[in-house]
Design a protein around this motif. Structure first.
Motif, mmCIF file in Angstrom:
data_model
loop_
_atom_site.group_PDB
_atom_site.id
_atom_site.type_symbol
_atom_site.label_atom_id
_atom_site.label_comp_id
_atom_site.label_asym_id
_atom_site.label_seq_id
_atom_site.Cartn_x
_atom_site.Cartn_y
_atom_site.Cartn_z
ATOM 1 N N ASP A 72 2.812 -4.009 -6.155
ATOM 2 C CA ASP A 72 3.113 -2.598 -5.950
ATOM 3 C C ASP A 72 4.571 -2.389 -5.574
ATOM 4 O O ASP A 72 5.182 -1.385 -5.960
ATOM 5 C CB ASP A 72 2.197 -2.018 -4.866
ATOM 6 C CG ASP A 72 0.779 -1.823 -5.360
ATOM 7 O OD1 ASP A 72 0.607 -1.234 -6.442
ATOM 8 O OD2 ASP A 72 -0.162 -2.269 -4.688
ATOM 9 N N ARG A 86 6.520 -2.861 -8.703
ATOM 10 C CA ARG A 86 6.376 -1.680 -9.573
ATOM 11 C C ARG A 86 7.450 -0.650 -9.245
ATOM 12 O O ARG A 86 8.058 -0.050 -10.144
ATOM 13 C CB ARG A 86 4.987 -1.069 -9.396
ATOM 14 C CG ARG A 86 4.729 0.185 -10.240
ATOM 15 C CD ARG A 86 3.408 0.833 -9.855
ATOM 16 N NE ARG A 86 3.496 1.496 -8.568
ATOM 17 C CZ ARG A 86 3.832 2.770 -8.388
ATOM 18 N NH1 ARG A 86 4.115 3.527 -9.446
ATOM 19 N NH2 ARG A 86 3.863 3.302 -7.186
ATOM 20 N N SER A 114 2.428 1.830 -3.317
ATOM 21 C CA SER A 114 1.482 2.278 -4.337
ATOM 22 C C SER A 114 1.338 3.799 -4.345
ATOM 23 O O SER A 114 0.852 4.375 -5.324
ATOM 24 C CB SER A 114 0.111 1.632 -4.111
ATOM 25 O OG SER A 114 -0.538 2.181 -2.975
ATOM 26 N N ARG A 132 0.835 -1.208 0.000
ATOM 27 C CA ARG A 132 0.000 0.000 0.000
ATOM 28 C C ARG A 132 0.869 1.257 0.000
ATOM 29 O O ARG A 132 0.598 2.217 -0.743
ATOM 30 C CB ARG A 132 -0.904 -0.009 1.234
ATOM 31 C CG ARG A 132 -1.709 1.270 1.455
ATOM 32 C CD ARG A 132 -2.799 1.469 0.434
ATOM 33 N NE ARG A 132 -3.813 0.456 0.567
ATOM 34 C CZ ARG A 132 -4.794 0.482 1.491
ATOM 35 N NH1 ARG A 132 -4.874 1.504 2.336
ATOM 36 N NH2 ARG A 132 -5.696 -0.484 1.540
#
Length: 232
Positions: free
Chosen positions: A133, A136, A87, A84
């Motif tokens: 995430d 990423r 992200s 989270r």
């Protein structure tokens, strides 16, 4: 037949999970997103040491058993909360002309996210990078370094080293409030260094001011610049 939480976890890594329309109409169901929200609330208000399946369940006004239909264990929650936070990081389009500034900015964003939640970087230190995430961010950092003409192996290890430093820095900051009974002011520390025996600590006495210098994130910036500036 209930879905195995391990299958749910694997599905999250494969593709974004879609919430069934019927589930959306239900009143405040227990979901992975709500579990993640509750976990971050626990860390923000009580610190990372307080994060357990029971404490997360308490925020959701349910029992720990209800969570196991959605997450595997506490380590799974760790992965969710770090995912989270990752992200929230904004990744720039790699620019060979400004790659150092770009990688510093990504690291500073990660630092600031971790500092919002005392001790949460411990979760990042203990997990393997499999969350989408998190991956990423790793992908974005790798692209930036490669654009800066950093060799693939050097870039790969640099990302690991930068993450370790960001996590350690954030963790150190989270520990300071817990040590209020022994941490002294800079002035007091300089005074103590200056009072050391001159024959044993001549350099510490002489450079007490420099040894204790650093406001805000100056030390963080110094170390980051040192690491990034020597990648070539």
């Amino acid at each position: 037949m209930p879905v195995d939480p391990r299958e749910r976890r694997a599905a999250r890594h494969a593709q974004p999970a879609a919430v069934p329309a019927q589930q959306k109409r239900r009143k405040e169901p227990i979901t992975v997103d709500r579990i993640t929200d509750a976990a971050l609330e626990v860390v923000a208000t009580q610190g990372y040491d307080a994060l357990t399946m029971r404490s997360v369940a308490a925020v959701l006004d349910t029992g720990p058993a209800s969570l196991y239909a959605h997450v595997v264990n506490k380590a799974d929650i760790d992965e969710l909360i770090i995912g989270r936070l990752c992200s929230q990081l904004v990744l720039p389009k790699p620019d060979p002309a400004s790659w150092q500034e770009q990688i510093r900015h990504v690291c500073a964003q990660a630092r600031d996210q971790f500092l919002k939640y005392p001790g949460i970087s411990r979760a990042a230190l203990a997990m393997a990078a499999t969350d989408l995430d998190v991956l990423r961010v790793n992908e974005g950092m790798l692209a930036i370094l490669l654009a800066g003409r950093i060799g693939p192996q050097t870039a790969a290890w640099a990302i690991d080293a930068l993450w370790l430093y960001v996590c350690a820095y954030a963790l150190e900051h989270s520990l300071v409030p817990q040590a209020d009974d022994w941490v002294v002011s800079r002035e007091e520390l300089v005074h103590r260094f200056a009072a050391l025996p001159a024959d044993q600590f001549p350099q510490t006495r002489r450079y007490a001011f420099q040894l204790t210098a650093g406001m805000g994130h100056e030390r963080f910036d110094f170390t980051l610049n040192l690491m990034i500036g020597n990648l070539r």
